[in-house]
Design an enzyme around this catalytic site. Sequence first.
Site, PDB file in Angstrom:
ATOM      1  N   CYS A   1       0.805  -1.226   0.000  1.00 25.98           N
ATOM      2  CA  CYS A   1       0.000   0.000   0.000  1.00 25.98           C
ATOM      3  C   CYS A   1       0.837   1.275   0.000  1.00 25.98           C
ATOM      4  CB  CYS A   1      -0.940   0.014   1.195  1.00 25.98           C
ATOM      5  SG  CYS A   1      -2.149  -1.325   1.182  1.00 25.98           S
TER       6      CYS A   1
ATOM      7  N   HIS B   1      -9.165   3.331  -2.036  1.00 27.57           N
ATOM      8  CA  HIS B   1      -7.728   3.073  -1.882  1.00 27.57           C
ATOM      9  C   HIS B   1      -7.209   2.274  -3.078  1.00 27.57           C
ATOM     10  CE1 HIS B   1      -3.932   1.886  -0.293  1.00 27.57           C
ATOM     11  NE2 HIS B   1      -4.320   0.968   0.583  1.00 27.57           N
TER      12      HIS B   1
ATOM     13  N   CYS C   1       0.249   2.804   6.366  1.00 25.08           N
ATOM     14  CA  CYS C   1       0.614   1.473   6.838  1.00 25.08           C
ATOM     15  C   CYS C   1       0.823   0.583   5.621  1.00 25.08           C
ATOM     16  CB  CYS C   1      -0.475   0.898   7.742  1.00 25.08           C
ATOM     17  SG  CYS C   1      -2.087   0.683   6.951  1.00 25.08           S
TER      18      CYS C   1
ATOM     19  N   GLY D   1       1.594  -3.653   4.210  1.00 20.82           N
ATOM     20  CA  GLY D   1       1.564  -5.075   4.484  1.00 20.82           C
ATOM     21  C   GLY D   1       2.912  -5.607   4.944  1.00 20.82           C
TER      22      GLY D   1
END
Length: 411
Positions: free
Chosen positions: A92, A367, A397, A399
């Site tokens: 992300c 997103h 944040c 993964g």
Amino acid sequence: MTTAYIIDAARTPRGRGKKDKGALSGVHPQELLGQTLNELARKTGVDKDTVEDVVIGCVSQAQEQGACVARNAVLAAGWPDSVTGVSLNRYCGSGLQAVSFGAMGVMSGAQDLVVTGGVESMSRVPMGSDGAGIDGNNEQLRKRVFQVPQGISADLIATLEGFTRDDVDAFAAESQKRAAIAIETGAFTSAMFAVKDPATGEVALDRDEHPRPTTTTATLAELKPAFVKMGAYPAGPNGETLDQLALAKYPHAGAIQHVHTAGNSSGIVDGACAVLIANEEVTKAQGLKPRAKIRSLATAGAEPIIMLTAPTPASKRALKKAGMNASDIDLWEINEAFAVVPLQTIRNLEIDPAKVNVSGGAIALGHPLGATGAMLLQTAVDELERRDKNTALITLCIGGGMGIAVIIERC
């Protein structure tokens, strides 16, 4: 060290990321990014022959997003053959990592002018299309660290931190409210362009498709928790459920309280964003007008089962490198992967919530994995100008237990 200037950025609208239902689902990701590159060139007037590289974040690098979507988008845009492209994946954080790598190239003096950004067509290349599974499908790694899906991690954080269903729903409702105000007041007008159907030339989408402006805490309360069934799935080597695997690392949580729903988690959407980064010499030579500059860049890791807590250490590292405190930051963009992520970051860093995601976030807007970080940076630049503020910190944040942060200063 050379200053890296943010000249400008361009983004597509975020289209609903469902096959044959989202307005951008008929547009190939190479075309989606190609049109974005051309919009960036139009807005800035940059000499495309002088672009040294196009660095693009993309998470699901498979199928139509495989084979280096960055280079193929350059070709789809009709840019000079001399312009190269590279695709990267930091989950992300990919879009903001692309910006960071471009800025590093300029700051080091190795490059003068770079286009950065990201793309993700989640309707055409859904999550999991790369076949890697949760943790890269490595049996040896799983013996040591069995990573769980991010929704389980988000609910684990909420349980440990004491965030209730009411807390996450209230945050989600505020995200929708702020996004609705931003749309109504034209806050995204200069950032966004209308994507056209390449076959017909007609407009495919000219507005963000995911927001639900009538959302309230009452309507959110009607939604069922999204990760209860997933948490009960027997995925461990001895038949342990995903919840049990998470609790084996955090037994003091007792039992995971599943508070996240489709309404207080980020939306699945399609989209692309491009950001032009240049040094002072090229900026003056081409008559480009910088809007902001990079103050500092940072990444940080965290425990990989809880996974989503690293915006705090990444932000602290970026602040330290810039010689700043959290209180020095005027505006924050904290990606709303799940409502608990910005809630925890706000608490950890003692941030005024009024400074965070002032135009809504991924809960309302969606997103598009590989593009989101670049979009958040673009939003931060726009909002600094709109509100006559000076500094912003963008963080996501990531993964596997990672976080990324970038601090920018308005020119």
